[in-house]
Structure formats: structure tokens, C-alpha cells
Design a protein around this motif. Structure first.
Motif, PDB file in Angstrom:
ATOM      1  N   ILE A 177     -33.522 -68.238  18.121  1.00  0.00           N
ATOM      2  CA  ILE A 177     -33.511 -69.348  17.167  1.00  0.00           C
ATOM      3  C   ILE A 177     -34.849 -69.360  16.429  1.00  0.00           C
ATOM      4  N   ASP A 178     -34.796 -69.445  15.129  1.00  0.00           N
ATOM      5  CA  ASP A 178     -36.010 -69.393  14.323  1.00  0.00           C
ATOM      6  C   ASP A 178     -36.276 -70.749  13.682  1.00  0.00           C
ATOM      7  N   THR A 179     -36.803 -71.675  14.483  1.00  0.00           N
ATOM      8  CA  THR A 179     -37.202 -72.979  13.957  1.00  0.00           C
ATOM      9  C   THR A 179     -38.624 -73.269  14.418  1.00  0.00           C
ATOM     10  N   LYS A 180     -39.229 -74.284  13.830  1.00  0.00           N
ATOM     11  CA  LYS A 180     -40.598 -74.638  14.183  1.00  0.00           C
ATOM     12  C   LYS A 180     -40.685 -75.099  15.635  1.00  0.00           C
ATOM     13  N   LEU A 181     -39.687 -75.845  16.099  1.00  0.00           N
ATOM     14  CA  LEU A 181     -39.737 -76.396  17.449  1.00  0.00           C
ATOM     15  C   LEU A 181     -39.134 -75.463  18.484  1.00  0.00           C
ATOM     16  N   LEU A 182     -37.972 -74.870  18.190  1.00  0.00           N
ATOM     17  CA  LEU A 182     -37.218 -74.104  19.177  1.00  0.00           C
ATOM     18  C   LEU A 182     -37.150 -72.633  18.772  1.00  0.00           C
ATOM     19  N   GLN A 183     -37.462 -71.738  19.735  1.00  0.00           N
ATOM     20  CA  GLN A 183     -37.453 -70.306  19.451  1.00  0.00           C
ATOM     21  C   GLN A 183     -36.339 -69.544  20.176  1.00  0.00           C
ATOM     22  N   GLY A 184     -35.695 -70.139  21.134  1.00  0.00           N
ATOM     23  CA  GLY A 184     -34.633 -69.426  21.822  1.00  0.00           C
ATOM     24  C   GLY A 184     -33.971 -70.246  22.906  1.00  0.00           C
ATOM     25  N   ILE A 185     -32.713 -69.887  23.214  1.00  0.00           N
ATOM     26  CA  ILE A 185     -31.965 -70.500  24.311  1.00  0.00           C
ATOM     27  C   ILE A 185     -31.360 -69.376  25.149  1.00  0.00           C
ATOM     28  N   ASP A 186     -31.560 -69.452  26.451  1.00  0.00           N
ATOM     29  CA  ASP A 186     -30.934 -68.512  27.388  1.00  0.00           C
ATOM     30  C   ASP A 186     -29.894 -69.273  28.199  1.00  0.00           C
ATOM     31  N   ILE A 187     -28.641 -68.843  28.084  1.00  0.00           N
ATOM     32  CA  ILE A 187     -27.544 -69.446  28.851  1.00  0.00           C
ATOM     33  C   ILE A 187     -27.249 -68.535  30.045  1.00  0.00           C
ATOM     34  N   TYR A 188     -27.080 -69.113  31.244  1.00  0.00           N
ATOM     35  CA  TYR A 188     -26.940 -68.266  32.427  1.00  0.00           C
ATOM     36  C   TYR A 188     -26.034 -68.919  33.471  1.00  0.00           C
ATOM     37  N   ASN A 189     -25.556 -68.059  34.359  1.00  0.00           N
ATOM     38  CA  ASN A 189     -24.860 -68.515  35.563  1.00  0.00           C
ATOM     39  C   ASN A 189     -25.234 -67.574  36.700  1.00  0.00           C
ATOM     40  N   THR A 205     -36.695 -72.420  25.029  1.00  0.00           N
ATOM     41  CA  THR A 205     -38.074 -72.001  24.771  1.00  0.00           C
ATOM     42  C   THR A 205     -38.571 -72.690  23.510  1.00  0.00           C
ATOM     43  N   ALA A 206     -39.625 -73.494  23.666  1.00  0.00           N
ATOM     44  CA  ALA A 206     -40.186 -74.246  22.542  1.00  0.00           C
ATOM     45  C   ALA A 206     -41.697 -74.052  22.546  1.00  0.00           C
ATOM     46  N   GLY A 207     -42.158 -73.010  21.850  1.00  0.00           N
ATOM     47  CA  GLY A 207     -43.582 -72.713  21.845  1.00  0.00           C
ATOM     48  C   GLY A 207     -44.080 -72.441  23.243  1.00  0.00           C
ATOM     49  N   PRO A 208     -45.081 -73.191  23.730  1.00  0.00           N
ATOM     50  CA  PRO A 208     -45.592 -72.968  25.085  1.00  0.00           C
ATOM     51  C   PRO A 208     -44.764 -73.642  26.169  1.00  0.00           C
ATOM     52  N   MET A 209     -43.672 -74.303  25.779  1.00  0.00           N
ATOM     53  CA  MET A 209     -42.875 -75.030  26.750  1.00  0.00           C
ATOM     54  C   MET A 209     -41.603 -74.271  27.117  1.00  0.00           C
TER      55      MET A 209
END
Length: 388
Positions: A302-314, A339-343
Motif C-alpha cells: 500500500i502506497d499511502t503516507k500512513l500505511l505501507q502494507g498489510i500482511d494477511i495470515y493464518n 505496517t505504518a512507518g515505524p509501527m
């Protein structure tokens, strides 16, 4: 005859060159001094959870509080490296302790030696899971385990192998007393102490991108009983497969393992379980069994200022206890990592069946269980961490 200035320079030049050469011979040019390298980092984490078996928590709508504060240090000077991580939890979860700390020397780009509290080379590493809760292997001491010893790693690309010797587990008290459960990874505690452990692991990478990792792990060691003052034995083996590559959003983890603990109990105290401990508390674990785990994860960039990626898992784990009358255990975690920057924010729905962290039965969930009265329980958990 009068000597002009240019002539004087020409006459003195050979003498100057001779003196300069002599000085260089006596005082050779020194290499620039190597500067020490130090990198500090850490994390602060908070946790929200809502557990279906806790009536009071359901009435409150869950709890939100402090999880952990940690400091990481990486250093290097004159070819010797340091890697250390110190963690602080609340007193109820063991307080403060080392997660890892080792000295490292690199023989080459492919080979290194680690001495200290380092990760045991067994199974899929670094984690046999994608979620915040790990998998069932962690809760019986076979995932992200750290012990005190020496480990050699050789990684040539298609082949990687590791060999290690561990004198002790996470040993903090040098006395014949019960090992403290105030530690990060699960080890045998109670009236037994892990000692003199050998590990060997080999991985073969397949495919043009080396994305497929097939391997096996072996472990053997002793268990010193404080009552009989005799050593018992323990051993484990695993086969494992992982698919991971930077060119694909998919990650797949498959592992099958077996283990046997053979403690040397006193004649009148011959038990079918051992105590294991971490995070400030002990519980019982069957002396022998097999664990089968499977995990799949998918990364969404994801290419936004706040959010850079989501990992979905099971991640799923099945624990087959090889003790008559003991009820088996299951664990499944469905969730997503944001994943949101350092968070990093883990949002998990963790389901447990005879799992001490995911149900009302703590002491014997991974031993006898609760035959005839076992139910599935769920803990909804959000862990948010700022990593620096």
C-alpha cells in the motif's frame, strides 16, 4: 665557484630523497585506525485483548495496557561483533531479562561463529509463524528458542548448515535451584535443568530464485534432575519447508516434528510430563509428542503516507501428545499485520484448544488437558509497537 639557488636545490635533492626513504623505513605509514561501530534501537509495545473465557473482561469490553519495552544494540570493532536485546515486561510477565546476546566473528561472507545467548538452530527460522502469538512449537520450546552456547553458521546460497553446542538454557542463577521462569523462550524448568545440548540443521534452497527452502533439524541433550542428581535425556527432530521470496507476496511454512523428554525422576515421582517456563510462570508439558504446523501469509503493498502494507495470515498447529490419557491440543491464529512507518500493528483472532495462553486451563493444558470438558476458546488481540 658560486652556486646558484637552482643548483643548490639539485644538489640537495638526492640527499632529501635518501633521508625521506630512511624515515619511511623507520616509520612506515600507519593505516587509518578502525572506528568502533554502534547502533542502538528498540521498541515500545502496547496490547489490547479480549478473551472469551474471562467473564469479567467481557463485561469491561477487554483490557488495554503496557506490553513491553526493549533496547537493541549492535556493535563491531576490529572484526568482533555484538548483538544484544534486553526486554522489560511487567512483573507479572517476568520483569526484565535478556532475550538474546552474543559475540560474533565472521570468517568470511559465508561463515560466522556466535558465542553467547543465541537462537537455537531448529525448525523454520526466525519464526515458524507470522502472527504475534507464534505457533504451538514456541510453547514447548521449539520456536525462537535461545540458549547459552556456541553456534557455527555456513551459508553458501543453495546450501546452509548450522551446528551448535549449548551448555545451558537461559541460565541466570548458578546454583542447584529450580530454574527461573523469568525468560523469553520456553525451557524445561521445575526440578530439571537443560544442559549439554547439540543441534544440527541443514537447508537446501531450490529454484532459480532460491525461494523454496527444504530442510531438517536434529537436537539432543541432557536433563539434570535436582532430586536424583542424575542426567536424563531428550531429543527432537523436524522436517520443514518454507517458501519466501522478495518477488512474490506469498509466504508458506510447513513443519512436522517429534520430541522425547526422558527425565531421571525419583522412583516415587515418575511423571509423564516436565515443567516448562517463560514470562514468569511454569506449566506442564507432555514428555513426548509430535507437532504439525502450517502457515500461509499474503502481503498487500500500500502506497499511502500512513500505511505501507498489510500482511494477511493464518497459522495452525496440532499437538499430538504420545501419553496415554492425555488430550491433544490445537491452535489457530487468523490475523493481519499493518505496517505504518515505524509501527507494526498485529490484529489477531487466536483460537486455542488445550492451549494455556488461549483458555482457562493453565497448568495442564499442554499435559493431560481437560478430558471431557475441553472447549475452543478465542482471544482477540491487538498489539501495537513503535520500533526505533
Amino acid at each position: 665557484m658560486q652556486v646558484t639557488l637552482p643548483q643548490r636545490i639539485l644538489i640537495c635533492l638526492p640527499l632529501f630523497l635518501l633521508l625521506h626513504t630512511a624515515c619511511l623505513a623507520q616509520y612506515p605509514e600507519e593505516k587509518p585506525e578502525e572506528k568502533p561501530y554502534l547502533k542502538l534501537g528498540g521498541a515500545v509495545r502496547f496490547n489490547y485483548n479480549l478473551s472469551t473465557w474471562k467473564e469479567d473482561q467481557l463485561d469491561r469490553g477487554g483490557d488495554f495496557g503496557f506490553d513491553m519495552f526493549r533496547i537493541n544494540a549492535e556493535a563491531e570493532y576490529r572484526g568482533i561483533k555484538l548483538n544484544a536485546e534486553f526486554r522489560h515486561y511487567s512483573q507479572a510477565f517476568g520483569g526484565s531479562f535478556l532475550k538474546q546476546a552474543w559475540f560474533q566473528y565472521d570468517f568470511s561472507e559465508q561463515s560466522q561463529l556466535q558465542v553467547g545467548l543465541n537462537q537455537v538452530p531448529f525448525g523454520i527460522q526466525q519464526y515458524n509463524s507470522n502472527n504475534w502469538f507464534f505457533n504451538l512449537t514456541y510453547y514447548i520450546g521449539f520456536e525462537d528458542d535461545h540458549d547459552m552456547g556456541v553456534k557455527y553458521i555456513h551459508d553458501a546460497g543453495r546450501w546452509q548448515w548450522q551446528a551448535a553446542y549449548y551448555k545451558s538454557a537461559e541460565e541466570f542463577v548458578f546454583a542447584l535451584t529450580d530454574p527461573s521462569p523469568n525468560r523469553y523462550s520456553y525451557d524445561v524448568t521445575g526440578r530439571n535443568k537443560e544442559n549439554n545440548q547439540l543441534d544440527f540443521k541443514v537447508i537446501r534452497r531450490l529454484g532459480d530464485s532460491l525461494a523454496h527452502e527444504v530442510g531438517f533439524s536434529l537436537q539432543g541433550g541432557l536433563l539434570y534432575n535436582l532430586d536424583t542428581e542424575r542426567n536424563g535425556t531428550r531429543y527432537a527432530g523436524a522436517i520443514h519447508y518454507e517458501y519466501k521470496t522478495a518477488h512474490s507476496p506469498w509466504n508458506v511454512k510447513l513443519q512436522a516434528m517429534l520430541y522425547r523428554f526422558n527425565p531421571n525422576y525419583a522412583t516415587n515421582n515418575d511423571l509423564d510430563y516436565v515443567e516448562m517456563g517463560a514470562y514468569g510462570a511454569n506449566y506442564n508439558v507432555a514428555n513426548k509428542g509430535e507437532v504439525y504446523t502450517a502457515g500461509v501469509a499474503y502481503h498487500i503493498p500500500i502506497d499511502t503516507k500512513l500505511l505501507q502494507g498489510i500482511d494477511i495470515y493464518n497459522n495452525y498447529g496440532y499437538y499430538n501428545k504420545r501419553v496415554s490419557g492425555y488430550e491433544n491440543a490445537h491452535m489457530n491464529v487468523l490475523g493481519a499485520l499493518f505496517t505504518a512507518g515505524p509501527m507494526y500493528i498485529y490484529t489477531d483472532a487466536a483460537f486455542g484448544y488445550n492451549q494455556p495462553w488461549l483458555g482457562p486451563e493453565w497448568t495442564n493444558a499442554l499435559a493431560a488437558g481437560t478430558p471431557g470438558d475441553t472447549k475452543w476458546h478465542m482471544r482477540f488481540n491487538i498489539n501495537m509497537g513503535y520500533y526505533f
